[in-house]
Design an enzyme around this catalytic site. Structure first.
Site, PDB file in Angstrom:
ATOM      1  N   HIS A   1       0.833  -1.208   0.000  1.00  0.00           N
ATOM      2  CA  HIS A   1       0.000   0.000   0.000  1.00  0.00           C
ATOM      3  C   HIS A   1       0.870   1.262   0.000  1.00  0.00           C
ATOM      4  O   HIS A   1       0.542   2.254  -0.655  1.00  0.00           O
ATOM      5  CB  HIS A   1      -0.949  -0.003   1.205  1.00  0.00           C
ATOM      6  CG  HIS A   1      -1.812  -1.229   1.269  1.00  0.00           C
ATOM      7  ND1 HIS A   1      -2.452  -1.626   2.403  1.00  0.00           N
ATOM      8  CD2 HIS A   1      -2.112  -2.165   0.320  1.00  0.00           C
ATOM      9  CE1 HIS A   1      -3.120  -2.749   2.154  1.00  0.00           C
ATOM     10  NE2 HIS A   1      -2.926  -3.098   0.900  1.00  0.00           N
TER      11      HIS A   1
ATOM     12  N   HIS B   1      -9.590  -2.030  -4.240  1.00  0.00           N
ATOM     13  CA  HIS B   1      -8.430  -2.366  -3.412  1.00  0.00           C
ATOM     14  C   HIS B   1      -7.490  -3.328  -4.141  1.00  0.00           C
ATOM     15  O   HIS B   1      -6.265  -3.230  -4.005  1.00  0.00           O
ATOM     16  CB  HIS B   1      -8.825  -2.941  -2.050  1.00  0.00           C
ATOM     17  CG  HIS B   1      -7.617  -3.138  -1.197  1.00  0.00           C
ATOM     18  ND1 HIS B   1      -7.027  -2.095  -0.507  1.00  0.00           N
ATOM     19  CD2 HIS B   1      -6.797  -4.209  -1.016  1.00  0.00           C
ATOM     20  CE1 HIS B   1      -5.933  -2.523   0.075  1.00  0.00           C
ATOM     21  NE2 HIS B   1      -5.759  -3.809  -0.214  1.00  0.00           N
TER      22      HIS B   1
ATOM     23  N   ASP C   1      -3.535  -2.753  -4.713  1.00  0.00           N
ATOM     24  CA  ASP C   1      -2.463  -3.736  -4.499  1.00  0.00           C
ATOM     25  C   ASP C   1      -1.598  -3.878  -5.761  1.00  0.00           C
ATOM     26  O   ASP C   1      -0.369  -3.942  -5.672  1.00  0.00           O
ATOM     27  CB  ASP C   1      -3.057  -5.109  -4.152  1.00  0.00           C
ATOM     28  CG  ASP C   1      -3.543  -5.198  -2.719  1.00  0.00           C
ATOM     29  OD1 ASP C   1      -3.114  -4.392  -1.878  1.00  0.00           O
ATOM     30  OD2 ASP C   1      -4.362  -6.098  -2.439  1.00  0.00           O
TER      31      ASP C   1
ATOM     32  N   HIS D   1      -1.294 -11.023  -5.028  1.00  0.00           N
ATOM     33  CA  HIS D   1       0.097 -10.552  -5.009  1.00  0.00           C
ATOM     34  C   HIS D   1       1.044 -11.534  -5.691  1.00  0.00           C
ATOM     35  O   HIS D   1       1.953 -11.149  -6.414  1.00  0.00           O
ATOM     36  CB  HIS D   1       0.559 -10.361  -3.563  1.00  0.00           C
ATOM     37  CG  HIS D   1      -0.262  -9.379  -2.790  1.00  0.00           C
ATOM     38  ND1 HIS D   1      -0.269  -8.035  -3.069  1.00  0.00           N
ATOM     39  CD2 HIS D   1      -1.102  -9.559  -1.741  1.00  0.00           C
ATOM     40  CE1 HIS D   1      -1.078  -7.430  -2.218  1.00  0.00           C
ATOM     41  NE2 HIS D   1      -1.598  -8.322  -1.416  1.00  0.00           N
TER      42      HIS D   1
HETATM   43 ZN   LIG Z   1      -3.885  -4.689  -0.043  1.00  0.00          ZN
END
Ligand SMILES: [Zn+2]
Length: 323
Positions: free
Chosen positions: A98, A256, A260, A283
């Site tokens: 973030h 969100h 990311d 991720h």
């Molecule tokens: Zn995140």
């Protein structure tokens, strides 16, 4: 010292060519917060850094001179639930994504992040407070050309029904994302953004991390999510959002995921000129994508933005991501 590194204040600059110069913070700025996974309170200081430093994390709680870990794709040591970087001595810093998203979108090429613990503070679970810190510190241009990674051919990763890809683009970075959760509170959501400072601030930066209540006990048993709470995450129980103030955007969850991706992609070491597409990915997939991209020398090139000639007019008008 400051005069050696910095040239002039962005706010006072009348021309637009600062977009083609590297940027750093004008002053240092600090915050205190709790790590989402460790639950440990840490202090973090964001500091200016010289041109071509990149974003570098510095664990000041480690003996001697501490541990310095550049925020680049080949220092990623875990990307399961968050993005963690580390060094050969096993020193790591968790949940950098973030903060990296805020640096990326605010045009900070160079900064040192001093931290006295193993995880970046969660703050409110979004990037909004990091953007605020950067704006409070100020942003200045440096006397060095900004560089970018220009994608030359499509690279993709497929993992079951998760897909990520990056394809060549004429200008800037666009991100297209969709998610599909078997929970009415989320369901199917998709969002597309052409990244620049304003689009990130208004449409992406406030979107918080999220999780399901039923997963929290499992995560805590595994030593994770110990700092997670309704103060720094959207928590979903079955089909209900438990946060009493509800959502910040009706499709906060997919936004969100884009936040990311903006952070994870900055582990390229520079912003990327390309179209990124993520479908139900996380991720780990973005990390694999960067590995695959950088292991194929025909797939990318490092360019100086002030040398960039194709569609230069469009480029200069459009590439506000680096403003
Ligand atoms: Zn995140």
């Amino acid at each position: 010292m400051a005069n050696k590194i910095f040239t002039e204040d962005l706010e006072s600059k009348k021309t637009n060519n600062f977009r083609y110069c590297q940027g750093t913070l004008k002053d240092e700025i600090s915050c205190v917060g709790v790590g989402l996974h460790t639950g440990i309170k840490v202090s973090m200081k964001l500091k200016p850094a010289a041109p071509d430093t990149g974003i570098v994390f510095h664990r000041v709680d480690i003996a001697g001179n501490g541990a310095v870990i550049p925020a680049v794709w080949n220092n990623v040591v875990d990307a399961t639930l968050c993005s963690s970087i580390g060094n050969d001595e096993g020193v790591k810093i968790m949940t950098i994504e973030h903060l990296m998203a805020a640096f990326h979108s605010m045009g900070i090429d160079n900064a040192e992040v001093e931290i006295n613990g193993s995880e970046v503070p969660a703050m409110d679970g979004s990037a909004a407070q990091f953007v605020f810190l950067i704006e409070c510190a100020g942003i200045i241009e440096q006397n060095a050309p900004r560089k970018a990674i220009k994608v030359l051919k499509e690279i993709s990763i497929t993992d079951g029904d998760c897909i990520v890809s990056i394809t060549p683009a004429e200008k800037g970075l666009s991100i297209d994302f969709d998610i599909n959760f078997n929970a009415d509170a989320i369901g199917y959501q998709s969002y597309y953004v052409e990244l620049d400072r304003e689009s990130f601030k208004s449409d992406i930066s406030r979107a918080r991390t999220f999780g399901f209540l039923k997963d929290v006990e499992k995560l805590r048993a595994a030593g994770l999510a110990r700092g997670g709470s309704l103060e720094n995450a959207v928590v979903i129980d079955e089909n209900t959002v438990l946060n009493k103030d509800g959502l910040r955007y009706k499709d906060e969850f997919v936004r969100h995921k884009i936040l990311d991706a903006v952070g994870d992609l900055y582990l390229a070491g520079h912003s990327i000129i390309g179209n990124y597409c993520g479908s139900r990915s996380g991720h780990v997939h973005t990390s694999q994508l960067l590995n695959k991209l950088f292991n194929d020398k025909s797939a990318w090139e490092l360019i100086n933005l002030d040398d960039y000639t194709p569609s230069l007019k469009t480029w200069k008008e459009s590439f506000r991501a680096f403003a």
